[in-house]
Scaffold this motif. Sequence first.
Motif, PDB file in Angstrom:
ATOM      1  N   LEU A  49       0.833  -1.205   0.000  1.00  0.00           N
ATOM      2  CA  LEU A  49       0.000   0.000   0.000  1.00  0.00           C
ATOM      3  C   LEU A  49       0.870   1.258   0.000  1.00  0.00           C
ATOM      4  CD1 LEU A  49      -2.789   1.357   0.195  1.00  0.00           C
ATOM      5  CD2 LEU A  49      -2.602   1.129   2.678  1.00  0.00           C
ATOM      6  N   THR A  50       1.930   1.254   0.774  1.00  0.00           N
ATOM      7  CA  THR A  50       2.843   2.399   0.813  1.00  0.00           C
ATOM      8  C   THR A  50       3.490   2.625  -0.554  1.00  0.00           C
ATOM      9  OG1 THR A  50       3.293   1.988   3.150  1.00  0.00           O
ATOM     10  CG2 THR A  50       4.868   3.371   1.979  1.00  0.00           C
ATOM     11  N   ARG A  51       3.948   1.539  -1.201  1.00  0.00           N
ATOM     12  CA  ARG A  51       4.539   1.660  -2.541  1.00  0.00           C
ATOM     13  C   ARG A  51       3.539   2.222  -3.538  1.00  0.00           C
ATOM     14  NH1 ARG A  51       6.846  -3.100  -1.120  1.00  0.00           N
ATOM     15  NH2 ARG A  51       5.233  -4.351  -2.132  1.00  0.00           N
ATOM     16  N   ARG A  52       2.310   1.694  -3.500  1.00  0.00           N
ATOM     17  CA  ARG A  52       1.279   2.147  -4.436  1.00  0.00           C
ATOM     18  C   ARG A  52       0.907   3.607  -4.177  1.00  0.00           C
ATOM     19  NH1 ARG A  52      -2.539  -2.367  -6.261  1.00  0.00           N
ATOM     20  NH2 ARG A  52      -1.256  -4.219  -6.076  1.00  0.00           N
ATOM     21  N   GLY A  53       0.897   4.003  -2.948  1.00  0.00           N
ATOM     22  CA  GLY A  53       0.541   5.381  -2.608  1.00  0.00           C
ATOM     23  C   GLY A  53       1.606   6.376  -3.013  1.00  0.00           C
ATOM     24  N   GLY A  54       2.870   5.932  -3.031  1.00  0.00           N
ATOM     25  CA  GLY A  54       3.956   6.824  -3.384  1.00  0.00           C
ATOM     26  C   GLY A  54       4.141   7.012  -4.875  1.00  0.00           C
ATOM     27  N   ASP A  55       3.685   6.055  -5.676  1.00  0.00           N
ATOM     28  CA  ASP A  55       3.878   6.127  -7.124  1.00  0.00           C
ATOM     29  C   ASP A  55       2.539   5.969  -7.820  1.00  0.00           C
ATOM     30  OD1 ASP A  55       4.845   6.158  -9.669  1.00  0.00           O
ATOM     31  OD2 ASP A  55       5.902   4.254  -9.553  1.00  0.00           O
ATOM     32  N   PRO A  59       1.035   1.536 -12.868  1.00  0.00           N
ATOM     33  CA  PRO A  59      -0.132   0.697 -12.632  1.00  0.00           C
ATOM     34  C   PRO A  59       0.258  -0.576 -11.870  1.00  0.00           C
ATOM     35  CG  PRO A  59       0.567   0.498 -14.913  1.00  0.00           C
ATOM     36  CD  PRO A  59       1.451   1.536 -14.266  1.00  0.00           C
ATOM     37  N   ALA A  60      -0.543  -0.935 -10.933  1.00  0.00           N
ATOM     38  CA  ALA A  60      -0.288  -2.139 -10.143  1.00  0.00           C
ATOM     39  C   ALA A  60      -1.509  -3.041 -10.242  1.00  0.00           C
ATOM     40  CB  ALA A  60      -0.027  -1.765  -8.689  1.00  0.00           C
ATOM     41  N   PRO A  61      -1.297  -4.351 -10.303  1.00  0.00           N
ATOM     42  CA  PRO A  61      -2.445  -5.251 -10.385  1.00  0.00           C
ATOM     43  C   PRO A  61      -3.264  -5.194  -9.099  1.00  0.00           C
ATOM     44  CG  PRO A  61      -0.428  -6.496 -10.023  1.00  0.00           C
ATOM     45  CD  PRO A  61      -0.033  -5.067 -10.235  1.00  0.00           C
ATOM     46  N   ALA A  96      -3.645  -5.379  13.204  1.00  0.00           N
ATOM     47  CA  ALA A  96      -4.979  -4.777  13.255  1.00  0.00           C
ATOM     48  C   ALA A  96      -4.955  -3.341  12.735  1.00  0.00           C
ATOM     49  CB  ALA A  96      -5.517  -4.812  14.687  1.00  0.00           C
ATOM     50  N   VAL A  97      -3.929  -2.595  13.082  1.00  0.00           N
ATOM     51  CA  VAL A  97      -3.796  -1.224  12.597  1.00  0.00           C
ATOM     52  C   VAL A  97      -3.560  -1.238  11.090  1.00  0.00           C
ATOM     53  CG1 VAL A  97      -2.380   0.866  12.718  1.00  0.00           C
ATOM     54  CG2 VAL A  97      -3.002  -0.346  14.814  1.00  0.00           C
ATOM     55  N   LEU A  98      -2.729  -2.167  10.616  1.00  0.00           N
ATOM     56  CA  LEU A  98      -2.478  -2.283   9.179  1.00  0.00           C
ATOM     57  C   LEU A  98      -3.760  -2.621   8.424  1.00  0.00           C
ATOM     58  CD1 LEU A  98       0.949  -4.150   9.187  1.00  0.00           C
ATOM     59  CD2 LEU A  98       0.517  -1.796   8.469  1.00  0.00           C
ATOM     60  N   LEU A  99      -4.571  -3.542   8.952  1.00  0.00           N
ATOM     61  CA  LEU A  99      -5.833  -3.898   8.297  1.00  0.00           C
ATOM     62  C   LEU A  99      -6.747  -2.687   8.212  1.00  0.00           C
ATOM     63  CD1 LEU A  99      -7.822  -5.887   7.022  1.00  0.00           C
ATOM     64  CD2 LEU A  99      -8.576  -6.470   9.340  1.00  0.00           C
ATOM     65  N   ASN A 100      -6.858  -1.931   9.286  1.00  0.00           N
ATOM     66  CA  ASN A 100      -7.706  -0.737   9.271  1.00  0.00           C
ATOM     67  C   ASN A 100      -7.189   0.293   8.273  1.00  0.00           C
ATOM     68  OD1 ASN A 100     -10.065  -0.308  11.439  1.00  0.00           O
ATOM     69  ND2 ASN A 100      -8.654  -1.915  12.098  1.00  0.00           N
ATOM     70  N   THR A 101      -5.881   0.442   8.161  1.00  0.00           N
ATOM     71  CA  THR A 101      -5.300   1.361   7.182  1.00  0.00           C
ATOM     72  C   THR A 101      -5.602   0.886   5.765  1.00  0.00           C
ATOM     73  OG1 THR A 101      -3.527   1.927   8.718  1.00  0.00           O
ATOM     74  CG2 THR A 101      -3.159   2.430   6.385  1.00  0.00           C
ATOM     75  N   ILE A 102      -5.477  -0.418   5.532  1.00  0.00           N
ATOM     76  CA  ILE A 102      -5.762  -0.981   4.212  1.00  0.00           C
ATOM     77  C   ILE A 102      -7.236  -0.782   3.865  1.00  0.00           C
ATOM     78  CG2 ILE A 102      -5.946  -3.161   2.946  1.00  0.00           C
ATOM     79  CD1 ILE A 102      -3.328  -3.977   4.479  1.00  0.00           C
ATOM     80  N   LEU A 103      -8.116  -0.989   4.831  1.00  0.00           N
ATOM     81  CA  LEU A 103      -9.543  -0.776   4.581  1.00  0.00           C
ATOM     82  C   LEU A 103      -9.844   0.686   4.252  1.00  0.00           C
ATOM     83  CD1 LEU A 103     -11.092  -3.052   7.305  1.00  0.00           C
ATOM     84  CD2 LEU A 103     -11.560  -3.180   4.872  1.00  0.00           C
ATOM     85  N   CYS A 104      -9.202   1.600   4.946  1.00  0.00           N
ATOM     86  CA  CYS A 104      -9.501   3.026   4.768  1.00  0.00           C
ATOM     87  C   CYS A 104      -8.835   3.632   3.539  1.00  0.00           C
ATOM     88  CB  CYS A 104      -9.097   3.804   6.017  1.00  0.00           C
ATOM     89  SG  CYS A 104     -10.068   3.364   7.473  1.00  0.00           S
ATOM     90  N   HIS A 109      -6.069   2.511  -4.170  1.00  0.00           N
ATOM     91  CA  HIS A 109      -4.778   2.075  -4.684  1.00  0.00           C
ATOM     92  C   HIS A 109      -4.826   0.631  -5.196  1.00  0.00           C
ATOM     93  CE1 HIS A 109      -2.922   5.718  -3.275  1.00  0.00           C
ATOM     94  NE2 HIS A 109      -3.416   5.523  -2.069  1.00  0.00           N
ATOM     95  N   GLY A 110      -6.028   0.071  -5.305  1.00  0.00           N
ATOM     96  CA  GLY A 110      -6.174  -1.265  -5.879  1.00  0.00           C
ATOM     97  C   GLY A 110      -6.064  -2.414  -4.902  1.00  0.00           C
ATOM     98  N   ILE A 111      -6.146  -2.148  -3.620  1.00  0.00           N
ATOM     99  CA  ILE A 111      -6.136  -3.219  -2.613  1.00  0.00           C
ATOM    100  C   ILE A 111      -7.532  -3.266  -2.008  1.00  0.00           C
ATOM    101  CG2 ILE A 111      -5.122  -4.093  -0.484  1.00  0.00           C
ATOM    102  CD1 ILE A 111      -2.554  -2.601  -1.196  1.00  0.00           C
ATOM    103  N   HIS A 112      -8.219  -4.373  -2.226  1.00  0.00           N
ATOM    104  CA  HIS A 112      -9.618  -4.511  -1.826  1.00  0.00           C
ATOM    105  C   HIS A 112      -9.760  -5.624  -0.791  1.00  0.00           C
ATOM    106  CE1 HIS A 112     -10.464  -1.981  -5.288  1.00  0.00           C
ATOM    107  NE2 HIS A 112      -9.637  -2.758  -5.966  1.00  0.00           N
ATOM    108  N   VAL A 113     -10.679  -5.431   0.146  1.00  0.00           N
ATOM    109  CA  VAL A 113     -10.908  -6.407   1.201  1.00  0.00           C
ATOM    110  C   VAL A 113     -12.319  -6.964   1.075  1.00  0.00           C
ATOM    111  CG1 VAL A 113     -11.031  -6.779   3.698  1.00  0.00           C
ATOM    112  CG2 VAL A 113      -9.310  -5.235   2.759  1.00  0.00           C
TER     113      VAL A 113
END
Length: 179
Positions: A49-55, A59-61, A96-104, A109-113
């Motif tokens: 997520l950090t990589r995708r957010g910085g660039d 395009p990322a799958p 747990a914090v990482l999951l909440n960050t990924i959800l929010c 950025h193409g990461i879906h839960v």
Amino acid sequence: MPRASNSIVAPGSSQREFLDRVVRMLPHRVVAARQGDLPQVMKELGDDLTRRGGDETAPAPPVFVVIHGLQKFNKLRYEEDFSFGSSDPDAPPNPAVLLNTILCEGARHGIHVIATCDSYNSLARALSRKAISEFELRVLFQMSANDSATLCDSPKASDLGLHRALLHNGQMGLLETFR
């Protein structure tokens, strides 16, 4: 990591057989994480997520994180932490914090839960309010009128019978009953 799947389902059960069939049909790599693997898997997803957010230009799958039975993953339970600093800077990130960050932040950025949970109370224990609000599509089965109203702004899920569910689309404001 193209895809990640988290599931704790008893071997030999019909649910496990169904999930195994679905995983075999997917044309992408699947990572099945167990409780002990969660810190590492969530760290990899957070780094992605950090990589995708910085660039924004690269395009990322898409990545799909499937969590079957969120209530069973104790390490993913989000706890409000009102402290101002971490006691150990070398400690690994909290899953747990990482999951909440990924959800929010992950969807843009193409990461879906995709997650299942047995009750609203379990969901509220596992995720922050902000993270719960990020689930745009929700499928509700029969539940109390209060839980239904909290999840889809309508008590309709309390009137559902066997083999019926509600599809709630938060963006479109759509509420549809299906079999």
